[in-house]
Design an enzyme around this catalytic site. Structure first.
Site, mmCIF file in Angstrom:
data_model
loop_
_atom_site.group_PDB
_atom_site.id
_atom_site.type_symbol
_atom_site.label_atom_id
_atom_site.label_comp_id
_atom_site.label_asym_id
_atom_site.label_seq_id
_atom_site.Cartn_x
_atom_site.Cartn_y
_atom_site.Cartn_z
ATOM 1 N N SER A 119 -17.378 -22.589 6.904
ATOM 2 C CA SER A 119 -16.050 -22.627 6.284
ATOM 3 C C SER A 119 -15.603 -21.268 5.773
ATOM 4 C CB SER A 119 -16.048 -23.591 5.101
ATOM 5 O OG SER A 119 -16.181 -24.900 5.549
ATOM 6 N N HIS A 140 -14.376 -25.386 13.664
ATOM 7 C CA HIS A 140 -14.425 -25.787 12.261
ATOM 8 C C HIS A 140 -13.793 -27.156 12.048
ATOM 9 C CE1 HIS A 140 -12.956 -25.400 7.941
ATOM 10 N NE2 HIS A 140 -14.263 -25.355 7.849
ATOM 11 N N GLU A 152 -10.558 -26.594 14.159
ATOM 12 C CA GLU A 152 -9.993 -25.247 14.269
ATOM 13 C C GLU A 152 -10.914 -24.403 15.156
ATOM 14 O OE1 GLU A 152 -7.625 -24.282 10.354
ATOM 15 O OE2 GLU A 152 -9.562 -25.118 9.779
ATOM 16 N N ASN A 191 -7.296 -23.951 5.277
ATOM 17 C CA ASN A 191 -7.580 -23.473 3.923
ATOM 18 C C ASN A 191 -6.716 -22.279 3.532
ATOM 19 O OD1 ASN A 191 -9.298 -25.479 3.212
ATOM 20 N ND2 ASN A 191 -11.124 -24.433 3.957
HETATM 21 P P1 NAD Z 1 -25.275 -29.783 3.860
HETATM 22 O O1 NAD Z 1 -26.035 -29.061 2.822
HETATM 23 O O2 NAD Z 1 -24.776 -31.154 3.591
HETATM 24 O O3 NAD Z 1 -26.161 -29.867 5.190
HETATM 25 C C1 NAD Z 1 -26.873 -28.782 5.714
HETATM 26 C C2 NAD Z 1 -27.968 -29.311 6.621
HETATM 27 O O4 NAD Z 1 -28.621 -28.209 7.224
HETATM 28 C C3 NAD Z 1 -29.058 -30.116 5.886
HETATM 29 O O5 NAD Z 1 -29.329 -31.301 6.607
HETATM 30 C C4 NAD Z 1 -30.251 -29.168 5.891
HETATM 31 O O6 NAD Z 1 -31.512 -29.861 5.941
HETATM 32 C C5 NAD Z 1 -30.013 -28.422 7.182
HETATM 33 N N1 NAD Z 1 -30.736 -27.149 7.255
HETATM 34 C C6 NAD Z 1 -31.158 -26.349 6.273
HETATM 35 N N2 NAD Z 1 -31.811 -25.286 6.789
HETATM 36 C C7 NAD Z 1 -31.781 -25.445 8.117
HETATM 37 C C8 NAD Z 1 -32.300 -24.708 9.189
HETATM 38 N N3 NAD Z 1 -32.977 -23.578 8.992
HETATM 39 N N4 NAD Z 1 -32.108 -25.171 10.445
HETATM 40 C C9 NAD Z 1 -31.432 -26.327 10.643
HETATM 41 N N5 NAD Z 1 -30.921 -27.069 9.673
HETATM 42 C C10 NAD Z 1 -31.100 -26.628 8.426
HETATM 43 O O7 NAD Z 1 -24.071 -28.807 4.275
HETATM 44 P P2 NAD Z 1 -22.630 -29.191 4.854
HETATM 45 O O8 NAD Z 1 -21.695 -29.488 3.751
HETATM 46 O O9 NAD Z 1 -22.797 -30.161 5.956
HETATM 47 O O10 NAD Z 1 -22.193 -27.773 5.431
HETATM 48 C C11 NAD Z 1 -22.747 -27.258 6.614
HETATM 49 C C12 NAD Z 1 -21.788 -26.239 7.200
HETATM 50 O O11 NAD Z 1 -20.537 -26.878 7.449
HETATM 51 C C13 NAD Z 1 -21.493 -25.054 6.280
HETATM 52 O O12 NAD Z 1 -21.379 -23.891 7.060
HETATM 53 C C14 NAD Z 1 -20.157 -25.421 5.656
HETATM 54 O O13 NAD Z 1 -19.387 -24.281 5.338
HETATM 55 C C15 NAD Z 1 -19.499 -26.163 6.790
HETATM 56 N N6 NAD Z 1 -18.449 -27.119 6.390
HETATM 57 C C16 NAD Z 1 -18.648 -28.002 5.366
HETATM 58 C C17 NAD Z 1 -17.631 -28.883 5.002
HETATM 59 C C18 NAD Z 1 -17.806 -29.889 3.898
HETATM 60 O O14 NAD Z 1 -16.804 -30.498 3.480
HETATM 61 N N7 NAD Z 1 -19.015 -30.159 3.437
HETATM 62 C C19 NAD Z 1 -16.401 -28.852 5.711
HETATM 63 C C20 NAD Z 1 -16.242 -27.960 6.778
HETATM 64 C C21 NAD Z 1 -17.269 -27.088 7.103
#
Ligand code: NAD
Length: 283
Positions: A119, A140, A152, A191
């Site tokens: 993000s 995204h 996106e 955003n």
């Molecule tokens: P999260 O913390 O819920 O999930 C992250 C996952 O990655 C976990 O399951 C964790 O075990 C895993 N992980 C950790 N280290 C790892 C590794 N070395 N290899 C593989 N997996 C690994 O995070 P999230 O909220 O899902 O966010 C993930 C990405 O998505 C980020 O880049 C964030 O910016 C983006 N994002 C999040 C949202 C949101 O609303 N949460 C929205 C859009 C984009």
């Protein structure tokens, strides 16, 4: 494109993997160990129920077929061995992502396209670690991908336009509305619009100009939008809003204090807790 591997099965990774599987792709869900993957299975089962309940026309059979399209792996090389596309959704940490791309670039076949769901990072922050900048870009998603279904698509100056087009097509094929961004922009489109809008609303309440309900009403009636900024804050979650605002300038910090005192310290964190700026009796 047939085989998609999603790295990370957290909030967004699980949704992206399930959405992709729901649209008939063969998906490998990759995470750091089997224990985390067991949790992912539960998330997928929950998503199956949500899709049947919330997605018009979705049947239980389709939801179960999607579950059957997902396989699990905690071995990166095995997880990507036949991947046409890898979507990376690991925690938002630059060093962690760089290290994953370094390994991924070595173990993935030459055909594999890499897409980051980051993000706040730009794909340029990561492209030098992929070993294949021409096959790397950002894809995204927004939280709740099955209904907030924007995807996106944003490349770097190195991204091959044919790869960009392929990813746009993939996004459509998994039921997303592809949003093509012509050049890199922190915050993408959504955003870039939403954050200043929410900041402006926060500054109005923190400055004592009006109540949240009044500001929301003004926005809804004046523009025809279905939700006002404080209704959106409740969905985003007030803890996230607090964290972002406390790292901002003086006006944002003032709003962060207002949030803490009036909402966060009282356990009112938004829709997830049943109360934020508004009450959500069914939550
Ligand atoms: P999260 O913390 O819920 O999930 C992250 C996952 O990655 C976990 O399951 C964790 O075990 C895993 N992980 C950790 N280290 C790892 C590794 N070395 N290899 C593989 N997996 C690994 O995070 P999230 O909220 O899902 O966010 C993930 C990405 O998505 C980020 O880049 C964030 O910016 C983006 N994002 C999040 C949202 C949101 O609303 N949460 C929205 C859009 C984009």
């Amino acid at each position: 494109m047939k085989n998609v591997t999603v790295l990370g099965t957290g909030v967004l990774g699980s949704q992206i993997a399930y959405q992709t599987a729901f649209h008939g792709f063969s998906v490998v869900a990759y995470d750091i160990n089997d224990e985390v993957l067991e949790k992912a299975k539960k998330r997928f089962a929950e998503l199956a129920t949500i899709y049947v309940a919330e997605l018009p026309g979705a049947t239980r059979e389709q939801a179960d077929a999607a579950l059957a399209n997902i396989s699990y792996s905690a071995d990166l090389a095995a997880a990507v061995s036949d991947a046409d596309l890898v979507i990376e959704a690991v925690p938002e940490n630059l060093e962690l992502k760089r290290s994953i791309y370094t390994t991924l670039g070595e173990v993935a076949p030459a055909k594999t396209i890499f897409a980051t769901n980051s993000s706040t990072l730009l794909p340029s922050d990561l492209k030098g670690f992929t070993g294949r900048p021409e096959k790397f870009l950002a894809l995204h998603f927004a939280n709740h991908v099955w209904k907030q279904n924007t995807a996106e698509v944003m490349g770097t100056t190195d991204t091959d336009p044919a790869i960009f087009a392929e990813v746009v097509d993939f996004a459509s094929r998994i039921g997303m509305v592809p949003i093509e961004i012509k050049k890199e922009k922190a915050g993408y489109l959504l955003n870039s619009l939403l954050v200043p809008f929410l900041d402006a609303a926060g500054a109005l309440v923190a400055g004592g100009y009006a109540e949240p309900e009044t500001i929301d009403k003004t926005w809804r009636i004046g523009t025809g939008a279905p939700l006002g900024p404080f209704q959106i804050y409740d969905i985003v979650g007030l803890t996230t809003a607090y964290n972002i605002s406390s790292a901002g300038g003086p006006e944002q910090k003032k709003f962060a204090e207002y949030l803490k005192e009036n909402y966060i310290d009282k356990g009112k964190l938004g829709t997830s807790t049943g109360e934020g700026f508004y009450k959500y009796p069914s939550a």
